[in-house]
Design a protein around this motif. Structure first.
Motif, PDB file in Angstrom:
ATOM      1  N   ASP B 175     -13.426  68.551  20.741  1.00  0.00           N
ATOM      2  CA  ASP B 175     -12.030  68.761  20.337  1.00  0.00           C
ATOM      3  C   ASP B 175     -11.868  68.660  18.832  1.00  0.00           C
ATOM      4  O   ASP B 175     -11.204  69.484  18.208  1.00  0.00           O
ATOM      5  N   PHE B 176     -12.481  67.620  18.270  1.00  0.00           N
ATOM      6  CA  PHE B 176     -12.340  67.391  16.827  1.00  0.00           C
ATOM      7  C   PHE B 176     -12.919  68.560  16.035  1.00  0.00           C
ATOM      8  O   PHE B 176     -12.265  69.119  15.159  1.00  0.00           O
ATOM      9  N   LYS B 177     -14.170  68.931  16.373  1.00  0.00           N
ATOM     10  CA  LYS B 177     -14.841  69.976  15.594  1.00  0.00           C
ATOM     11  C   LYS B 177     -14.161  71.330  15.753  1.00  0.00           C
ATOM     12  O   LYS B 177     -14.062  72.104  14.811  1.00  0.00           O
ATOM     13  N   GLN B 178     -13.673  71.581  16.966  1.00  0.00           N
ATOM     14  CA  GLN B 178     -13.000  72.848  17.214  1.00  0.00           C
ATOM     15  C   GLN B 178     -11.765  72.985  16.318  1.00  0.00           C
ATOM     16  O   GLN B 178     -11.543  74.013  15.690  1.00  0.00           O
ATOM     17  N   GLU B 179     -10.990  71.900  16.271  1.00  0.00           N
ATOM     18  CA  GLU B 179      -9.764  71.917  15.473  1.00  0.00           C
ATOM     19  C   GLU B 179     -10.078  72.056  13.978  1.00  0.00           C
ATOM     20  O   GLU B 179      -9.405  72.777  13.262  1.00  0.00           O
ATOM     21  N   ILE B 180     -11.119  71.371  13.537  1.00  0.00           N
ATOM     22  CA  ILE B 180     -11.508  71.419  12.127  1.00  0.00           C
ATOM     23  C   ILE B 180     -12.053  72.798  11.755  1.00  0.00           C
ATOM     24  O   ILE B 180     -11.655  73.409  10.777  1.00  0.00           O
ATOM     25  N   GLU B 181     -12.967  73.300  12.601  1.00  0.00           N
ATOM     26  CA  GLU B 181     -13.652  74.550  12.254  1.00  0.00           C
ATOM     27  C   GLU B 181     -12.741  75.765  12.371  1.00  0.00           C
ATOM     28  O   GLU B 181     -12.902  76.740  11.650  1.00  0.00           O
ATOM     29  N   ASN B 182     -11.787  75.713  13.294  1.00  0.00           N
ATOM     30  CA  ASN B 182     -10.898  76.872  13.463  1.00  0.00           C
ATOM     31  C   ASN B 182      -9.526  76.625  12.846  1.00  0.00           C
ATOM     32  O   ASN B 182      -8.541  77.157  13.340  1.00  0.00           O
ATOM     33  N   ASN B 183      -9.474  75.818  11.809  1.00  0.00           N
ATOM     34  CA  ASN B 183      -8.147  75.530  11.247  1.00  0.00           C
ATOM     35  C   ASN B 183      -7.497  76.802  10.720  1.00  0.00           C
ATOM     36  O   ASN B 183      -8.157  77.689  10.183  1.00  0.00           O
ATOM     37  N   GLN B 184      -6.178  76.874  10.889  1.00  0.00           N
ATOM     38  CA  GLN B 184      -5.457  78.133  10.643  1.00  0.00           C
ATOM     39  C   GLN B 184      -5.417  78.552   9.178  1.00  0.00           C
ATOM     40  O   GLN B 184      -5.089  79.699   8.881  1.00  0.00           O
ATOM     41  N   TYR B 185      -5.758  77.659   8.253  1.00  0.00           N
ATOM     42  CA  TYR B 185      -5.676  78.018   6.841  1.00  0.00           C
ATOM     43  C   TYR B 185      -7.019  78.482   6.280  1.00  0.00           C
ATOM     44  O   TYR B 185      -7.097  78.864   5.122  1.00  0.00           O
ATOM     45  N   GLY B 186      -8.064  78.356   7.096  1.00  0.00           N
ATOM     46  CA  GLY B 186      -9.385  78.751   6.615  1.00  0.00           C
ATOM     47  C   GLY B 186      -9.993  77.772   5.635  1.00  0.00           C
ATOM     48  O   GLY B 186     -10.846  78.123   4.835  1.00  0.00           O
ATOM     49  N   TYR B 187      -9.583  76.519   5.677  1.00  0.00           N
ATOM     50  CA  TYR B 187     -10.158  75.503   4.794  1.00  0.00           C
ATOM     51  C   TYR B 187     -11.610  75.226   5.200  1.00  0.00           C
ATOM     52  O   TYR B 187     -11.954  75.266   6.370  1.00  0.00           O
ATOM     53  N   ALA B 188     -12.411  74.921   4.194  1.00  0.00           N
ATOM     54  CA  ALA B 188     -13.813  74.608   4.452  1.00  0.00           C
ATOM     55  C   ALA B 188     -13.988  73.090   4.564  1.00  0.00           C
ATOM     56  O   ALA B 188     -13.348  72.336   3.838  1.00  0.00           O
ATOM     57  N   PHE B 189     -14.825  72.674   5.506  1.00  0.00           N
ATOM     58  CA  PHE B 189     -15.118  71.249   5.681  1.00  0.00           C
ATOM     59  C   PHE B 189     -16.613  71.082   5.878  1.00  0.00           C
ATOM     60  O   PHE B 189     -17.266  71.983   6.405  1.00  0.00           O
TER      61      PHE B 189
END
Lengths: 71, 383
Positions: B175-189
């Motif tokens: 859940d965590f990685k999905q939300e981070i990786e597919n964030n709607q703004y295209g931010y890199a993490f």
């Protein structure tokens, strides 16, 4: 490049204060505009690339898009 | 020979006897429950109350929640974070009922939630009290809120380098990685994973080990995220551990927790920044960066709008100056019929400089008039 988010934020905030308080002479305007643009581009690029790629992205000038409307 | 009764007559008598003794009366009992069968669609719950001496069951009676009291079961689960199931001890208010076919049972009217939760909460509260008492520099309790050294660390202005502590192949990790990786703004993490078992007796020690590894290279991370999917109350026990909680309270990087569901709060949650679920931790990280970007965009708008208006203003000023210069130019003045008077090639501004008999030149639009002053008098024209 030693620029950090904090420095970019502070520098940009200062530039905004200066220009809004009429402290920027027309002679310097072009220079200040360039500085502001560089700071903004830095933040935009760094937000969307992991650290080591930021330089490449900045020279690349890939357009960045913001999908969500600002409040 | 004794009188023979029909079964229904005997059952009626039993019913009467029970009615006489128990009608209108309710009782508070504390007992273990077993054989719990919930029928969520009908909102019924059947169970048995038992009392044991050692392994021997010394009393047993059927119990039931009907639809009008079933909300007690739901409330219990919501408050305690655990399933209403066999093995629990509950305190409840009951009424004795007799049914001519199904026999005697206890209809549950109400659960005393404070009692049921008490046991779990008591242990947790003792740990919390000890944390506050033994670590006054790290943890403070003010108006029911826990203030810790960790919570007081300011979050970096942008969060991009995340140390993720979670269980391998778990819902929380996904859940965590999905939300981070597919964030709607295209931010890199960049997410560095520190995976460990987070359930069972040894887990709190394993969690401490992982945090120690992160601390050893803390300059490589902006924050730590500790996430775990939902589970029963006992599953979260490692997160109520004294040593782990203390370490979290003192940890040098900001820690964001998403442990379980909305209804769960562990001690570790209280020592750090609690965001309830793994997904919410991720959303908050993304939103934190979005807030930063929004501020930058505001700066951008303000700066460039002001710069534009500065340039527009300068252009206007220039135009105005041109007009003024033109309006005051001698040509404009002469065109209007005014004249300029000179003497010895000096423009006369003060008439007192001209004496009688002086030669003067009057400059008009296309001509020069040469003349000698013959007389001077006061200007009484009303122009």
């Amino acid at each position: 490049m030693n620029l950090t988010y904090n420095k970019a934020y502070n520098d940009l905030s200062k530039l905004v204060d200066q220009i809004e308080d009429d402290k920027i002479q027309l002679d310097n305007l072009a220079d200040k505009v360039k500085q502001a643009k560089e700071l903004i581009d830095f933040c935009e690029a760094k937000l969307r690339t992991i650290d080591k790629d930021v330089k490449a992205a900045l020279t690349d000038k890939k357009p960045t898009t913001r999908k969500k409307n600002r409040l | 020979m004794a009188k023979r009764l029909r079964l229904s007559e005997l059952v009626n008598e039993i019913d009467d006897a029970i009615q006489n003794r128990f009608a209108g009366e309710t009782f508070w009992i504390t007992a273990e429950i077993t054989d719990v069968k919930k029928q969520t669609d009908k909102r019924w719950c059947f169970l048995k109350f038992i009392e044991k001496e050692g392994h021997l069951i010394t009393a047993e009676i059927k119990g039931v929640f009907w639809a009008n009291t079933f909300h007690n079961v739901e409330k219990f689960e919501k408050l305690s974070g655990q399933t209403f199931a066999s093995g629990l001890e509950i305190t409840c208010n009951v009424r004795v009922r007799f049914h001519k076919r199904y026999g005697i049972d206890l209809e549950v009217l109400e659960i005393d939630h404070t009692y049921s939760l008490g046991k779990l909460e008591l242990e947790k509260q003792q740990t919390l009290d000890r944390l506050v008492k033994e670590n006054p520099k790290l943890i403070r309790l003010i108006d029911g809120q826990y203030f810790t050294s960790n919570k007081s660390i300011e979050l970096p202005i942008v969060l991009q380098r995340i140390a993720l502590v979670t269980a391998p192949n778990s819902d929380g990790q996904r859940d965590f990685k999905q939300e981070i990786e597919n964030n709607q703004y295209g931010y890199a993490f960049s997410v560095s994973e520190f995976l460990t078992q987070i359930q069972g007796d040894n887990s709190s020690k394993l969690l401490i080990q992982k945090l120690k590894m992160i601390e050893a290279e803390k300059e490589n991370f902006d924050i730590v995220a500790i996430v775990r999917g939902g589970g029963s109350q006992t599953d979260f026990k490692p997160f109520d551990d004294y040593e782990l909680s203390k370490y979290v309270a003192s940890f040098p990087l900001p820690i964001l927790t998403g442990i379980g569901h909305d209804r769960n709060t562990s001690i570790v949650d209280l020592m750090a920044r609690q965001h309830k679920t793994p997904t919410k931790v991720a959303t908050n990280i993304v939103e934190h960066n979005y807030n930063f970007e929004s501020e930058i965009m505001d700066f951008k708008e303000r700066f460039f709008e002001t710069a534009e208006s500065l340039i527009d203003e300068a252009k206007d000023n220039l135009l105005q100056m041109k007009r003024t210069v033109k309006a005051y130019s001698p040509t404009t003045i002469l065109n209007k019929g005014y004249a300029i008077i000179t003497s010895n090639d000096q423009i006369i501004i003060n008439p007192k400089d001209i004496k009688v008999n002086t030669e003067i030149k009057t400059i008009l639009k296309n001509e020069l008039i040469h003349s000698t002053v013959t007389k001077k008098s006061k200007n009484e024209l009303d122009i």
